[in-house]
Design a protein around this motif. Structure first.
Motif, PDB file in Angstrom:
ATOM      1  N   GLY A  30      -2.424  -7.643  -3.868  1.00  0.00           N
ATOM      2  CA  GLY A  30      -2.834  -7.506  -2.606  1.00  0.00           C
ATOM      3  C   GLY A  30      -3.761  -6.160  -2.391  1.00  0.00           C
ATOM      4  O   GLY A  30      -4.876  -5.961  -1.798  1.00  0.00           O
ATOM      5  N   PHE A  31      -2.784  -4.983  -2.780  1.00  0.00           N
ATOM      6  CA  PHE A  31      -3.587  -3.710  -2.931  1.00  0.00           C
ATOM      7  C   PHE A  31      -4.792  -3.559  -3.752  1.00  0.00           C
ATOM      8  O   PHE A  31      -5.710  -3.133  -3.435  1.00  0.00           O
ATOM      9  N   GLY A  32      -5.011  -4.579  -4.930  1.00  0.00           N
ATOM     10  CA  GLY A  32      -6.066  -4.416  -5.625  1.00  0.00           C
ATOM     11  C   GLY A  32      -7.205  -5.238  -5.044  1.00  0.00           C
ATOM     12  O   GLY A  32      -8.351  -4.471  -5.256  1.00  0.00           O
ATOM     13  N   LEU A  33      -7.078  -6.084  -4.310  1.00  0.00           N
ATOM     14  CA  LEU A  33      -8.185  -6.738  -3.481  1.00  0.00           C
ATOM     15  C   LEU A  33      -8.679  -5.335  -2.454  1.00  0.00           C
ATOM     16  O   LEU A  33     -10.030  -5.481  -2.073  1.00  0.00           O
TER      17      LEU A  33
ATOM     18  N   ILE B  80      -7.338  -7.960   4.269  1.00  0.00           N
ATOM     19  CA  ILE B  80      -7.495  -8.200   2.920  1.00  0.00           C
ATOM     20  C   ILE B  80      -6.361  -8.209   2.103  1.00  0.00           C
ATOM     21  O   ILE B  80      -6.144  -8.880   1.075  1.00  0.00           O
ATOM     22  N   PHE B  81      -5.250  -7.382   2.122  1.00  0.00           N
ATOM     23  CA  PHE B  81      -4.285  -7.383   1.554  1.00  0.00           C
ATOM     24  C   PHE B  81      -3.300  -8.409   1.763  1.00  0.00           C
ATOM     25  O   PHE B  81      -2.971  -8.998   0.427  1.00  0.00           O
ATOM     26  N   GLY B  82      -3.023  -9.222   2.659  1.00  0.00           N
ATOM     27  CA  GLY B  82      -2.709 -10.631   2.794  1.00  0.00           C
ATOM     28  C   GLY B  82      -3.445 -11.564   1.954  1.00  0.00           C
ATOM     29  O   GLY B  82      -2.730 -12.381   1.428  1.00  0.00           O
TER      30      GLY B  82
ATOM     31  N   ILE C 123      -0.569   1.194  -5.714  1.00  0.00           N
ATOM     32  CA  ILE C 123      -0.733   0.413  -6.937  1.00  0.00           C
ATOM     33  C   ILE C 123      -0.066   1.182  -7.975  1.00  0.00           C
ATOM     34  O   ILE C 123       0.719   0.766  -8.944  1.00  0.00           O
ATOM     35  N   GLY C 124      -0.237   2.405  -7.986  1.00  0.00           N
ATOM     36  CA  GLY C 124       0.416   3.120  -9.226  1.00  0.00           C
ATOM     37  C   GLY C 124       1.910   3.534  -9.222  1.00  0.00           C
ATOM     38  O   GLY C 124       2.493   3.146 -10.235  1.00  0.00           O
ATOM     39  N   VAL C 125       2.289   3.424  -7.704  1.00  0.00           N
ATOM     40  CA  VAL C 125       3.889   3.671  -7.976  1.00  0.00           C
ATOM     41  C   VAL C 125       4.504   2.311  -7.968  1.00  0.00           C
ATOM     42  O   VAL C 125       5.418   2.106  -8.742  1.00  0.00           O
ATOM     43  N   LEU C 126       3.928   1.092  -7.558  1.00  0.00           N
ATOM     44  CA  LEU C 126       4.333  -0.419  -7.842  1.00  0.00           C
ATOM     45  C   LEU C 126       4.100  -0.591  -9.159  1.00  0.00           C
ATOM     46  O   LEU C 126       5.098  -1.273  -9.851  1.00  0.00           O
TER      47      LEU C 126
END
Length: 777
Positions: free
Chosen positions: A355-358, A465-467, A377-380
């Motif tokens: 989701g964050f990637g999009l 976008i995230f969703g 994204i890095g943390v996850l």
């Protein structure tokens, strides 16, 4: 000269008192909302009382209220800058409390302090009371309380999946009381929960020495709840433990929908209903298409119950973070919940990362850099890599990249496929299965169609976008991978709450354009009309069956695939035309095209609710088949009593041996998912079953064979174990005691013959017609 205005003497010194009226309207509104909550609570307690005792229900409610929800809600209010409504606060607070509890439990378990993990709540409560600024934040009023109508809609929507699961479970025999009523998967989860009470790290207690690399955080949470509340694991796993988690998850679906469809009274409840019981339109009578609603897996997969709630909470916080409507505490809370989610369900963190990637990908096209999304994204990614090593032990659980194979394992594939060789697939049938399955899912969440035509609007909203990224990743993970037991479906199932929220938001966009305060009438008419249209279409198709059985003719040609969908879509379109015509005849606002589109979308979502509601209306007492070797058999009530005797009269470190290895044994082989002895005794067993172990999953990944029928890989250990029951001698019993550490024997005469000489060399401590418990010297 200035003008002097004289004041009447009678008014001097007389206080100006504003007339105050009692807030009857506000009081009435609050009473109506409270009544909705009371009605829902009554339903939940009634369902919980089906197979659980009153003491267990009271103990669980007490612990959830004061040990989970209250401290969790305090943390949520301190971390979040919003005070939207109490439903969001209590639902989010509950899952925050669950996350903290399970992390604290795993932190203190190596110290042997499992029984005291619940004390984390005490400092939270004391600090919140003693710090004035924190106390004010926790007690501040909500900003956007829900309306009375919305409260009843939310309560009704939450009741649907809980009733669907709970009522059916109450119509079957209570757990472990009838050998014909057995769920090996649930016994597996109870066995792991028993291990979580005592073992660090988690073990597969049904196979001594086998470490369990699995998303086991739900089992840690269940063990912590059992220690804190005193409720038996059987009640927590089977009868009442799932209810608070599902309720919190459903309420969070409303909160997430409210973020992307703000102010709507009906969008959130509709999203709960679609995720909870709907989401699939089935045009074929007597044929089942994949049903991906919560009711189909939250009970049988309790890890998904927890994972589904946590991904909804992460999506809720993620939307706020991406929109810049957060506080520093929100970032901390997001990371904490991500850590809890990483071992709750393996699919959660990958979907959130996608989701964050999009968001990052699309924002680049607008010449903007989503720095916050990139940091997350890095943390996850770091959290997920840590989970792969620590939680999953670098095991894939048989997951492999095999695009489109899912279509050969779901839907109508077996009914349209032609005979092929072992390990091969009929690719034409795969695509037919894929098209029909996806069409049913798309119609059931038809609001998603709106998003494809409104990209210019939501492309500028990073929260939307995230969703959408989560939804795409969920579908893609399901279609591009394969796993034993069709577990790749959990990619999509994990995304279902987000998909339902997006679908409801899409429908809301169309209705919002009406700009008509009575638009809720059109929404209700469309949803009901869609259910009626689908019922009519199925009746027409059933009255005119094709000559296939049901699709494949004897000559190998296919029939009856397209006509049911033409009837279904055609009647849904007719509903849209009728609603539009009536709406305009009533001189209501809105363009006819938009009204028709909104009505069709809502009718499709309503159509997906038809079959589940019909099924609930037809619930009857379950009649179990007679005892045969065709069904997985569980323990009888006397075998359960024998297992409980061992639990109550042995130490947690005592090891048991048994001759019971097969949940089902017939000409096809042995179903090795036998877990109930370790589940009920809460003790390790030398060799009970060996299904769902890491070793078996690795063998399945390398051989492609069925995981439930593979033989045990340590033949010597099994031979030593079984010899003690079939032909016991002083030497082979001494071998069990000295080499393996076995102290107790649980003999099941219904599995294999048990030698009468066993009592000569071991002490018989408990006897029942179908269970014998021996103690080794």
């Amino acid at each position: 000269m200035p003008t002097i205005t004289r004041v009447a003497p009678s008014s001097l010194g007389a206080p100006q008192r504003a007339e105050r009226r009692f807030p009857w309207r506000a009081l009435g509104s609050n009473l109506v909302k409270v009544a909705a909550g009371v009605a829902l609570a009554w339903l939940l307690i009634w369902l919980a009382a089906g197979h659980a005792s009153g003491d267990s229900i009271v103990a669980l409610l007490r612990f959830w209220g004061f040990g989970i929800t209250l401290p969790g809600t305090i943390l949520w209010r301190l971390a979040s800058p919003f005070r939207h409504n109490l439903i969001e606060d209590f639902a989010a607070g509950s899952l925050v409390g669950v996350s903290v509890l399970l992390l604290v439990y795993m932190a203190v378990a190596p110290l042997g302090l499992q029984q005291w993990a619940w004390l984390w709540a005490a400092p939270v409560l004391m600090v919140a009371v003693s710090v004035p600024s924190w106390r004010r934040r926790c007690l501040s009023r909500v900003e956007r309380p829900v309306s009375p109508l919305a409260a009843w809609l939310i309560a009704g929507a939450c009741a649907l999946p809980i009733y669907a699961v709970g009522r059916y479970r109450n119509l079957v025999p209570a757990p472990y009381t009838d050998a014909r009523s057995n769920s090996p998967d649930m016994a597996f989860h109870q066995a792991l929960s028993a291990s979580a009470k005592y073992d660090v790290p988690l073990q597969a207690p049904y196979l001594q020495g086998e470490k369990m690399d699995y998303h086991y955080f739900w089992h840690q949470f269940t063990a912590a709840t059992s220690w804190a509340s005193g409720v038996d694991l059987t009640d927590l796993v089977y009868t009442i433990g799932w209810i608070p988690l599902l309720l919190a998850g459903c309420a969070l679906i409303f909160a997430l929908t409210d973020r992307i469809a703000p102010g709507s009274r009906w969008a959130g409840p509709l999203a709960i209903a679609v995720a909870g019981i709907g989401g699939t339109v089935n045009a074929y009578p007597n044929v089942n298409l994949p049903a991906e609603s919560l009711t189909n897996y939250v009970w049988g997969s309790p890890t998904q119950n927890l994972g589904g709630g946590l991904i909804t909470l992460l999506a809720l916080i993620g939307v706020d973070l991406l929109r810049g409507r957060s506080a520093p505490g929100s970032w901390v809370l997001f990371v904490l919940i991500s850590v809890a989610a990483s071992g709750s369900k393996a699919t959660v963190i990958p979907l959130i990362i996608c989701g964050f990637g999009l968001v990052v990908f699309i924002r680049i096209f607008y010449r903007k850099f989503a720095a916050g999304a990139l940091v997350l994204i890095g943390v996850l990614g770091a959290i997920f890599l840590g989970a792969i090593v620590v939680v999953f032990g670098n095991h894939s659980s048989g997951l492999a990249v095999r695009p489109w194979v899912t279509f050969a394992k779901i839907g109508i594939y077996p009914l349209v496929a032609k005979p092929v060789g072992w390990g091969e697939y009929d690719h034409g049938a795969m695509w037919i299965s894929g098209i029909t399955s996806c069409l049913g899912l798309l119609l059931g969440a038809a609001g998603l169609l709106v998003l494809t035509g409104t990209t210019a609007r939501w492309f500028r909203d990073p929260g939307m976008i995230f969703g959408v990224g989560i939804a795409i990743a969920g579908l893609g993970g399901m279609l591009l991978t394969d796993q034993p037991g069709t577990s790749q479906m959990y990619f999509h199932r994990t995304a279902v709450p987000v998909i339902a929220a997006l679908a409801a938001a899409g429908a809301w966009m169309l209705v919002f354009w009406f700009a008509d305060k009575r638009s809720g009438i059109a929404v209700l008419a469309s949803v009901l009309g869609g259910a009626g249209a689908t019922a009519a279409a199925r009746a027409i198709v059933k009255a005119h069956p094709s000559d296939g059985r049901p699709f494949l003719r004897p000559d190998g040609t296919l029939t009856g695939l397209v006509t049911p969908w033409l009837w279904t879509v055609g009647l849904l379109a007719a509903v849209a035309v009728i609603v539009t015509a009536l709406w305009k005849l009533a001189r209501r606002r809105g363009r006819p095209t938009r009204i028709a589109m909104a009505s069709f979308v809502l009718a499709g979502m309503g159509a997906g609710l038809l079959l589940p509601i019909q099924a609930m209306a037809n619930y009857r007492e379950v009649t179990l088949p007679p005892l045969t070797d065709k069904y997985p058999l569980g323990p009888s009530i006397t075998q359960t009593a024998a297992a409980h005797w061992i639990r109550d009269h042995t130490a947690p470190g005592d090891l048991i041996a048994t001759n019971a290895h097969c949940a089902m044994k017939n000409a096809s082989g042995c179903d090795v998912r036998h877990f109930w002895i370790s589940a009920l005794t809460e003790r390790h067993v030398l060799v009970e079953g060996w299904g769902y172990t890491n070793t078996i999953n690795d063998l399945v990944a390398s051989t492609g064979r069925s995981p439930n029928g593979l033989p045990f890989w340590d033949e010597q250990k099994q031979e030593d174990n079984d010899r003690a029951f079939a032909s016991p001698t002083r030497d082979n019993l001494r071998l069990l005691r000295t080499k393996y550490g076995v102290r107790w024997l649980y003999a099941d005469p219904s599995q294999t013959a048990v030698s009468q000489n066993l009592s000569t060399f071991a002490t018989l401590r408990y006897q029942a017609p179908d269970a014998l418990v021996f103690e080794l010297p």
